[in-house]
Structures are given as C-alpha cells and as structure tokens.
Enzyme design. Structure first.
Site, short mmCIF file in Angstrom:
data_model
loop_
_atom_site.label_atom_id
_atom_site.label_comp_id
_atom_site.label_asym_id
_atom_site.label_seq_id
_atom_site.Cartn_x
_atom_site.Cartn_y
_atom_site.Cartn_z
N ASP A 10 0.82 -1.31 0.00
CA ASP A 10 0.01 -0.01 -0.10
C ASP A 10 0.86 1.34 -0.07
O ASP A 10 1.81 1.37 0.86
CB ASP A 10 -0.90 -0.16 1.18
N ASP A 106 -4.04 2.29 -5.17
CA ASP A 106 -2.66 2.28 -4.42
C ASP A 106 -2.21 0.87 -3.70
O ASP A 106 -1.26 1.05 -3.03
CB ASP A 106 -2.22 3.50 -3.83
N GLU A 107 -2.93 -0.11 -3.90
CA GLU A 107 -2.78 -1.09 -3.30
C GLU A 107 -2.97 -2.46 -4.11
O GLU A 107 -4.03 -2.54 -4.80
CB GLU A 107 -3.48 -1.37 -1.84
#
Ligand code: TTP
Ligand code: MG
Length: 351
Positions: A10, A106-107
């Site tokens: 993340d 974003d992960e």
C-alpha cells in the site's frame, strides 16, 4: 508443501505523494489533498504525515481539518495524474510476480510464495519490494507479509509509513489488536462485540466456537477462525485465469546453459500439466540473474494450441536468443493469451 506467502503493498499517502513528486517544494510540509482552503469546503482525500500529526485524516471535512491544522496547504485533486502514477506502481509490482491482484488505486496483493525463496527472510523480501517501488516510482510504501491475505492487509497498516511487517505467527500478532482491525467488523457491528466483552482479536479468539456461532453466525465464525490464526485466504482472480506459470528459485546459482535448458524443460512440463483445460497462444520465459536483473522473453503462435511440443519449441527458440554471462537464480515459464477449452478443439491439428 510450502504454504502460500502473500504480500499486501500500500503506497503511503498516495494522492499527496503524487502531488509532492511534481511539487517537491512542498516536501516536509503539512499538505491536504482535496477541498479548498478559501471556501473551507470539501473533504480530505488524503494528507501528508506532517498534517496527520494534527489529527487530519481521509474523509474529514476540510473545515475541521483546517481548524486542527491551520497552516496546512490544500491542493485540488488531479485524478489523471493519480491514474498514471498508479499504473507505474502496478507495473513495478507485476514485475515481481504474475500472481498479483490490484485492489485499489494504490494497493495490491502479491503471491510471493516463490519470490521469497530468494531471500533469507520475509522481511528482506519486503524491503526489496519497497526499494523496487521507490526506484521505479519514487514512492514509499508499506508492506505486510503473511500466509493469509487478510492478515497481510492488517500487517501492512501496522507500521505505516514505510514499514515492513512480516507475520509468521498470525494468532500472536493479531491478539492485542482491536477487533475493528478485522475487515468486516465495522462501526455497525463493533458495539455488539464490545457488549460481549470482545475488545481485542485475542478476546475473540478466546471465545468458544459455539458462543461465536450462536451470536454471530457463520460470518462471525470466519472472523473467529482468523482470530485463531486459521485463515488461508489468497489472491482472488476476478476475470478468470489470465496466465498459467511456474517458477523455480535455486538455492545455488545455475551457471551452465545446459542446466538452464534442463530446468526450463522441467518447468515447461509442469506448466503443461496445469494447462490441460486451456488453449494458449503465448509462451514466455523468465530469467533472474544472481544480481536480480530479470528478463522475460515471449513468443506468440499465430493460432492457439495446447501441446507440450509447442511449449518446448517456443522455449528452445527463446533460450537460443539469450546469453548466460552470470549465474541464474530463478527461471520461469508462462503461458498466456489463454482460451478455456469449451468445444472440441483439442490441439493445433484439430483446427
Ligand atoms: P489509502 O491507501 O487508504 O490512503 P493513503 O494512501 O492516502 O494513505 P496511507 O495508505 O499511507 O494510509 O487510499 C489511497 C488514496 O485513495 C488516497 O491517497 C486518497 C484516496 N482516498 C480518498 O479519496 N478518500 C478516502 O476516504 C480514502 C481512504 C482514500
Ligand atoms: Mg495508501
């Protein structure tokens, strides 16, 4: 058999990190992305850790955020930038393993069962992932590693920002954490857990199975199993299989081309055995040298096939184009451009 190893990655304060990359003069300052300072309207999308120190967090009204941190700099969102940067992050992550699942901008989860074998600890594998992301994108990220996807996610949040948390003993790691850390236990159900004197995940683990089934049904039972370190959730592939691959990491460097060929053929055989219900068009090989330099080469047939001969022919051709000036640590073979066999076309000759 080795249990699976899953990493959850993340990026730290992603939108803010993207903005700071193009506005480096803001580094080290309290920055809020989203909303407008003059009108004090809108909500916080994210904030730098300098602003978070004041209690600012995502989804907070800007007016509240500015009363907590009056010196914060507010910048509007630029979603096109975040999309582009997200692609860079995901492309860097997918170079680690094909067994990879992006779950938000974003992960992502990575099945690093094979990848970790190159390192003497899971922590070192996590540090390698962090360095790779930093080198390829400039961003820091937090990494959680465990045999369960759910625990990997909890672990990546454990030492944010820029932390690596490797969890070998899931039950022990989870025990002191609040039950609200378990995905699926949210604001609504939390008071009910508290009423039954379940504050921590350890409290949940200590209840009897029948007590949990009685109060929370099967949903609660899954949480209880997790609390007891019994969870083997892995990567979820949503759109069917995209590729079939097999990789091998070697304890000692492979130094002769004859050995490389031998191992590639072994991998080709395993991949073939896993591909019985698919046709494929593309065969790739992956070579990681002892300095971690990794190269992949692909060959595509003009029509789909499913024979072992086709895999070997493609591997032979790809290998003939490569040099082996240094020792090899990892080899892989992959099939993609897959079609599930649902008709009578069983091999190339049947077309
Ligand atoms: P997160 O990964 O949840 O948050 P983050 O990357 O900003 O911070 P960290 O991971 O270090 O805790 O979300 C990724 C991006 O998604 C975030 O940068 C902005 C956006 N986002 C919102 O727009 N609104 C929200 O409520 C949340 C949680 C995130
Ligand atoms: Mg993030």
């Amino acid at each position: 058999m080795t249990n699976q190893v899953i990493a959850h990655v993340d990026i730290d304060c992603f939108f803010a990190a993207c903005e700071l990359k193009i506005k480096p003069e803001l580094k080290g300052k309290p920055v809020i992305v989203g909303g407008d300072k003059q009108s004090r309207r809108g909500v916080v999308c994210t904030a730098t850790y300098e602003a978070r120190k004041f209690g600012v967090h995502s989804a907070m009204p800007i007016s509240r955020a500015l009363s907590l941190c009056p010196d914060a700099i507010c910048i509007p969102t630029t979603h096109e930038l975040y999309k582009q940067e997200s692609q860079k992050v995901m492309s860097a992550l997918s170079s680690i393993t094909e067994q990879f699942q992006q779950v938000s901008i974003d992960e992502a989860y990575l099945d690093i069962t094979e990848f970790v074998q190159q390192f003497d600890s899971w922590e070192r594998a996590g540090l390698f992932i962090q360095k790779l992301i930093e080198k390829r994108t400039g961003y820091t990220c937090s990494v959680g590693i465990s045999e369960s996807r759910k625990v990997a996610k909890i672990a990546s949040d454990f030492q944010k920002p820029a932390g690596v948390t490797a969890v070998h003993n899931m039950k022990e790691f989870l025990a002191p954490l609040s039950v609200k850390k378990i995905p699926g236990i949210g604001k609504k159900s939390l008071p009910y857990y508290h009423k039954l004197e379940i504050e921590t995940i350890g409290d949940l683990a200590n209840k009897s199975k029948f007590f949990i089934l009685d109060h929370f049904g099967m949903h609660g039972y899954a949480m209880w199993q997790l609390a007891n370190g019994k969870d083997s959730s892995g990567i979820e592939y949503s759109e069917g299989r995209k590729s079939i691959s097999k990789e091998s990491t070697f304890e000692y460097d492979i130094t002769s081309k004859t050995d490389v060929v031998k191992y590639i053929y072994e991998l080709a055989k395993k991949v073939y055995e896993n591909s019985k219900t698919f046709l494929f068009k593309t065969v790739s090989i992956k070579v990681r040298y002892n300095d971690f330099k990794t190269i992949t080469r692909s060959f595509s047939f003009s029509v789909s096939t499913n024979t072992y001969d086709a895999i070997v022919t493609a591997c032979k051709k790809l290998l003939s184009e490569l040099d082996f000036p240094k020792g090899v640590r990892l080899l892989g073979v992959k099939l993609d451009n897959l079609t599930e066999i649902n008709c009578k076309q069983m091999s190339l000759s049947d077309f």
